[in-house]
Scaffold this active site. Sequence first.
Site, PDB file in Angstrom:
ATOM      1  N   HIS A 261       1.798   4.877   1.981  1.00 44.37           N
ATOM      2  CA  HIS A 261       1.434   5.349   3.320  1.00 44.37           C
ATOM      3  C   HIS A 261       2.334   4.611   4.310  1.00 44.37           C
ATOM      4  O   HIS A 261       2.740   3.473   4.051  1.00 44.37           O
ATOM      5  CB  HIS A 261      -0.035   4.978   3.544  1.00 44.37           C
ATOM      6  CG  HIS A 261      -0.653   5.513   4.794  1.00 44.37           C
ATOM      7  ND1 HIS A 261      -0.454   4.931   6.031  1.00 44.37           N
ATOM      8  CD2 HIS A 261      -1.494   6.547   5.003  1.00 44.37           C
ATOM      9  CE1 HIS A 261      -1.151   5.593   6.940  1.00 44.37           C
ATOM     10  NE2 HIS A 261      -1.792   6.584   6.343  1.00 44.37           N
TER      11      HIS A 261
ATOM     12  N   ASP B 285      -2.788  -2.101  -1.188  1.00 44.65           N
ATOM     13  CA  ASP B 285      -3.396  -1.238  -0.181  1.00 44.65           C
ATOM     14  C   ASP B 285      -4.513  -0.473  -0.883  1.00 44.65           C
ATOM     15  O   ASP B 285      -4.264   0.424  -1.686  1.00 44.65           O
ATOM     16  CB  ASP B 285      -2.308  -0.293   0.363  1.00 44.65           C
ATOM     17  CG  ASP B 285      -2.871   0.807   1.260  1.00 44.65           C
ATOM     18  OD1 ASP B 285      -4.105   0.962   1.310  1.00 44.65           O
ATOM     19  OD2 ASP B 285      -2.070   1.510   1.891  1.00 44.65           O
TER      20      ASP B 285
ATOM     21  N   LYS C 149     -13.151   5.053   5.499  1.00 43.71           N
ATOM     22  CA  LYS C 149     -12.871   5.922   4.340  1.00 43.71           C
ATOM     23  C   LYS C 149     -13.924   5.735   3.250  1.00 43.71           C
ATOM     24  O   LYS C 149     -13.906   6.423   2.246  1.00 43.71           O
ATOM     25  CB  LYS C 149     -11.474   5.610   3.789  1.00 43.71           C
ATOM     26  CG  LYS C 149     -10.360   5.986   4.777  1.00 43.71           C
ATOM     27  CD  LYS C 149      -9.007   5.818   4.177  1.00 43.71           C
ATOM     28  CE  LYS C 149      -7.902   5.825   5.209  1.00 43.71           C
ATOM     29  NZ  LYS C 149      -7.572   7.159   5.720  1.00 43.71           N
TER      30      LYS C 149
ATOM     31  N   CYS D  62       1.103  10.995   6.552  1.00 41.04           N
ATOM     32  CA  CYS D  62       1.635   9.646   6.820  1.00 41.04           C
ATOM     33  C   CYS D  62       2.338   9.089   5.590  1.00 41.04           C
ATOM     34  O   CYS D  62       2.260   7.886   5.306  1.00 41.04           O
ATOM     35  CB  CYS D  62       0.540   8.683   7.287  1.00 41.04           C
ATOM     36  SG  CYS D  62      -0.110   9.101   8.883  1.00 41.04           S
TER      37      CYS D  62
HETATM   38  C1  LIG Z   1      -3.205   4.764   1.280  1.00 45.61           C
HETATM   39  C2  LIG Z   1      -3.502   4.475   2.721  1.00 45.61           C
HETATM   40  N1  LIG Z   1      -3.121   3.311   3.242  1.00 45.61           N
HETATM   41  C3  LIG Z   1      -3.369   2.988   4.517  1.00 45.61           C
HETATM   42  C4  LIG Z   1      -4.019   3.846   5.354  1.00 45.61           C
HETATM   43  C5  LIG Z   1      -4.263   3.460   6.767  1.00 45.61           C
HETATM   44  O1  LIG Z   1      -5.627   3.278   6.971  1.00 45.61           O
HETATM   45  P1  LIG Z   1      -6.203   3.030   8.451  1.00 45.61           P
HETATM   46  O2  LIG Z   1      -5.648   4.118   9.308  1.00 45.61           O
HETATM   47  O3  LIG Z   1      -7.678   3.111   8.267  1.00 45.61           O
HETATM   48  O4  LIG Z   1      -5.739   1.664   8.858  1.00 45.61           O
HETATM   49  C6  LIG Z   1      -4.413   5.099   4.868  1.00 45.61           C
HETATM   50  C7  LIG Z   1      -5.066   6.076   5.756  1.00 45.61           C
HETATM   51  O5  LIG Z   1      -5.008   7.268   5.534  1.00 45.61           O
HETATM   52  C8  LIG Z   1      -4.161   5.406   3.516  1.00 45.61           C
HETATM   53  O6  LIG Z   1      -4.546   6.576   3.004  1.00 45.61           O
END
Ligand SMILES: Cc1ncc(COP(=O)(O)O)c(C=O)c1O
Length: 422
Positions: free
Chosen positions: A139, A216, A242, A380
């Site tokens: 991401h 992550d 999430k 993203c």
């Molecule tokens: C794999 C992954 N990492 C990081 C994030 C970022 O999360 P947040 O926007 O809650 O900080 C997301 C959000 O979609 C994600 O799917």
Amino acid sequence: MTPGTVIQEVQAPASAPAPTVAMCRHHFPLLRQWVNGKPLIYLDNAATSQKPQVVIDAMMRYYQEENSNIHRGVHFLSERATEAYEDVRRKVKVFVNAGHEREVIFVRGTTEGINLVAGTHGRTTVRAGDEILVSAMEHHSNIVPWQMLCEERQARLRVIPMNDRGELELEEYARLLNPRTKIVAITHVSNALGTINPVREMIAMAHERGIPVLVDGAQAVPHLAVDVRALDADFYAFSAHKMFGPTGVGILYGKTALLEAMPPYQGGGDMIRSVTFERTIYNDLPHKFEAGTPNIGGAIGLGAAIDYLQQVGINAVQSFEHELLAYATEQVQTIPGLRIIGTAVAKASVLSFVMEGIHPHDIGTILDHEGIAVRTGHHCAQPVMQRFGVPATARASFAFYNTKEEVDALVRALHKVIEVLS
Ligand SMILES: Cc1ncc(COP(=O)(O)O)c(C=O)c1O
């Protein structure tokens, strides 16, 4: 239990000690909505999950009965709010099996957790010519903070490649690990492909060379049992929203020795032990990393979400979703011209796809007319789109409250997409 056995709006019998997965849908008030004249089918869980009533109630109760700032007052409400907040830290510790509460840092979410590590551990350990290793399926929030650090330090960002199924190439990973590698940052589960990465094995490979690993966990924690000590992760970041909790709060887990060695991330109240104009002495862990008034209400909601998930049972969630994803994968393959992006053997809850001659945004718009919420775009994860040679995908992402009947409705709607657009 099979996905097809899920019954909407079934009330759990009063005597039931704990809800089972099949009974849980009615705990989510938002799912009762109709959208565009159709019952809502919410398949955008990878973006954010819906919230059960117990989470909504816990946050409302906090604001109605306990609201006060923490760690500061000796009055009744402040002590009560502090206890409730710190109690959530204890819950998180147990939930991910951290070694100690001081290893659990409240942050705004996964993004902030990763930025915290890049901005503190990264800035103190990465020098010119060093390397930071990420994977091809990250991401943006696990790419950009490292890129910024590389730019600042004249370091190099290197990328673990993946195969056409969307699985990381471990032999290439082994080759990329070298004495210049200062940190490995990888996702546990890909939000764009659904791939579950073998993070335990990848962490062991990095540790053999003395390299710390940040995981992550944004897409893992809602779907899999996560044990940070069994994984031996050095850092593990995730977001409450999430995993059926509120937005604006998340967790960074870090090993004590690493956190102790890191400078603070932000300066302000609560992260200090004493301040004079000459010198500030920083607070102990975990407070050293929690400057300013935190999202107390959000933390309370996260605590309720953890209690809820534990009641439902994360193993039951995992096996239910595994079957639902297998069913959805089989069903969508009957649609002419549909190609699934991300066909790893180990996958969780994400079905990304493209349809020949139809832009994903048009798929999303027609599905919305049918009351079906999916995400379309690059999720993203633009490098993933580039790797698969597509501008965007449509992504259906599941939670345990989704049903086989909803998958059937998705498939019918995708046939309609073809009728309307081809
Ligand atoms: C794999 C992954 N990492 C990081 C994030 C970022 O999360 P947040 O926007 O809650 O900080 C997301 C959000 O979609 C994600 O799917």
